[in-house]
Design an enzyme around this catalytic site. Structure first.
Site: not given
Length: 559
Positions: A83, A230, A239, A259, A281, A283, A306, A398
């Site tokens: 991002r 991306y 998001k 989130h 993110s 974590c 998420d 990812r």
């Protein structure tokens, strides 16, 4: 069959008659602005998905992975791997509607752009940006199609990779257009920003890193993304809609867009409660959501890993839906040891990005298991563990997998009414200096703790190193309006209980005033150093107290 119905570019696939007049008007404006070669209206069918993937394989964008079931690998441009928070903006008439810091002061809670400036940027960037490319029109629903908790959007993009990924991450198809009818929708315009001139060859991963722009207009329900393919910048339902526009809509309509993961915890006596948990993110949200308890008799199920949309029902019970339809998880560190549920999820119908390709047609990343003797790294170069000092997989590589693959998927994951929430956790990646788990003593205290969350920076964005950053509510990059107003909204949600709008009493009745707001600090993304679900579950039914304080970093309760 190619048809021409009231558009300046031909429709090469799809039924344009399904577009309501207000949808068609916007599509027509986008076609005139971007001038694509042709237009593809997505129906979301398996056949369409197979054809798009076959086309992307022929172009070299996707590499088939014969070791698995319908899985593919994509390698992005090395300049397009995360991002771009510094180039992501909120656009509102007044600066203070979007960010808390005054002009001239660099803040960390979002960036503001004047709508007039955005208008000029659009006039500069988007005209002719899709020349030589196919425009994909993606009708999608965030949340179960038809649920009163869901939101409908249309994404227009010139990336087939985005089109197939949106089909995983959201509900895509003609049914969405039927449900939409004449209602408003979120308008999402995306382009990789690389017009394909006649006679020129395309690159494997087109992007325009020098001109990346991700902009949101909450009042108009519009999103503009340019220059990046991306996922965090291009899958605009994620998001951009679900959190940035979502939080702004939630404030107006009296709910929360957060989130957060959503999980169910079943105890040995058969009682089941649902929790949400907010971590930044990369974590550990996915690992926590997919936890496999070793405590006898406990079971953890997944609703989402998420994003959570939370609303009170007619009785004042907070209910949550996962607006997404898939997992967009960080690959490095995921293994049979750290997350066996994820490993049982991701090797079917999955699109991997920026991981290593093994000789047997599989994938590998750091932390997955034994290192391969040789492989092809995320840049497409030969890699051997004893000869290469760089990682085989990008730290932000990812997997994009359907939720339905998950063996611990909760039976109510698509309940249009949402699941009832009993506990809220806040946390992050902190190596030292804070308790592992501690509990708030009131709603207001819980909001204060959520506002004070700090966490190490990760590879999910463009930050360098492991600096500990203030990340309130794990929403620092995703606020859709001024953080001060966001805090006030959270406090106002709690005050509703004091006004008698929510039942405060009754044995085992879960109400807002009886929720546990917990800060859970997980030192490592490892199941043996995680939160005791029984401890969280038991706190759901007790009175507010300050008695539950935990600092034992060595407790092994879940692995």
């Amino acid at each position: 069959m190619t048809t021409m119905i009231d558009l300046s570019s031909p429709v090469s696939r799809g039924d344009i008659s399904l577009l309501a007049p207000h949808v068609l008007a916007w599509v027509r404006d986008c076609v005139d602005l971007c001038t694509p070669n042709d237009v593809h209206i997505m129906d979301g069918s398996p056949q369409e998905d197979r054809e798009l993937k076959t086309m992307l394989v022929k172009k070299g964008v996707l590499t088939p992975l014969p070791k698995y079931d319908n899985c593919f690998l994509a390698r992005t441009d090395p300049r397009d791997v995360a991002r771009t928070e510094g180039r992501t903006f909120l656009c509102s008439p007044k600066r203070k509607q979007s960010v808390p810091n005054p002009e001239g002061v660099k803040g960390q809670l979002g960036n503001w752009m004047d709508p007039a400036e955005l208008g000029e940027r659009i006039k500069t960037l988007f005209p002719g940006c899709m020349k030589g490319r196919t425009m994909y029109i993606i009708p999608f629903s965030m949340g179960p199609v038809g649920s009163k908790l869901s939101k409908i959007g249309l994404e227009i993009t010139d990336s087939a990779y985005v089109a197939i990924s949106m089909r995983v991450m959201t509900r895509v198809g003609t049914k969405v257009l039927t449900v939409l009818g004449e209602d408003p929708f979120v308008k999402c315009l995306h382009s990789v920003g690389v017009p394909l001139e006649e006679g020129t060859s395309d690159v494997q991963w087109p992007c325009n890193p020098d001109k990346v722009l991700v902009a949101h207009k909450p009042e108009a329900m519009e999103i503009f993304s340019f220059g990046s393919g991306y996922g965090g910048n291009s899958l605009l339902g994620k998001k951009c809609l679900a959190l940035r526009l979502g939080s702004a809509m939630a404030r107006k309509e009296g709910w929360l867009a957060e989130h957060m993961l959503i999980s169910g915890i079943r105890t040995p006596d058969g009682t089941k409660k649902y929790i949400t948990a907010a971590f930044p993110s990369a974590c550990g949200k996915t690992n926590l959501a997919m936890m496999s308890p070793k405590l006898k008799g406990y079971e953890v199920t997944v609703v989402g890993d998420d994003i959570a949309w939370l609303r009170p029902d007619a009785n004042g019970q907070l209910r949550a839906i996962n607006p997404e339809n898939g997992f967009f998880g960080v690959a490095p560190g995921t293994s049979m040891h750290s997350n066996p549920i994820a490993m049982a999820t991701i090797f079917k119908d999955t699109i991997f990005s920026n991981v290593a390709l093994t000789e047997d047609g599989g994938v590998w990343w750091e932390g997955m298991g034994d290192k391969p003797k040789s492989c092809i790294d995320w840049r497409g170069q030969p890699w051997k563990p004893n000869k290469c000092s760089t990682p085989a997989a990008h730290p932000n590589s990812r997997f994009c997998s359907p939720l339905v693959n998950c063996p611990s998927l909760d039976s109510a994951w698509e309940d249009p009414e949402g699941v009832p929430i009993s506990s809220i956790l806040f946390g992050g990646r902190r190596p030292r200096g804070v308790p592992l788990v501690y509990q708030s003593i009131s709603w207001e205290h819980g909001v204060f703790m959520g506002a004070c969350v700090k966490s190490e920076a990760t590879a999910a964005a463009e930050h360098k190193g492991k600096a500990v950053m203030h990340d309130p509510f794990s929403m620092r990059p995703f606020f859709g309006y001024n953080f001060g107003d966001y805090l006030r909204h959270w406090l106002d949600m709690g005050k509703k209980t004091e006004k008698g709008t929510i039942n405060l009493y009754g044995e085992l009745v879960q109400t807002w005033r009886k929720w546990r707001i917990v800060v859970a600090r997980i030192w490592r993304q490892h199941q043996s150093n995680s939160v005791d679900p029984g401890q969280v579950r038991r706190s759901c039914s007790c009175k507010w107290s300050s008695s539950w304080l935990g600092t034992n970093q060595r407790r092994t309760v879940l692995a």
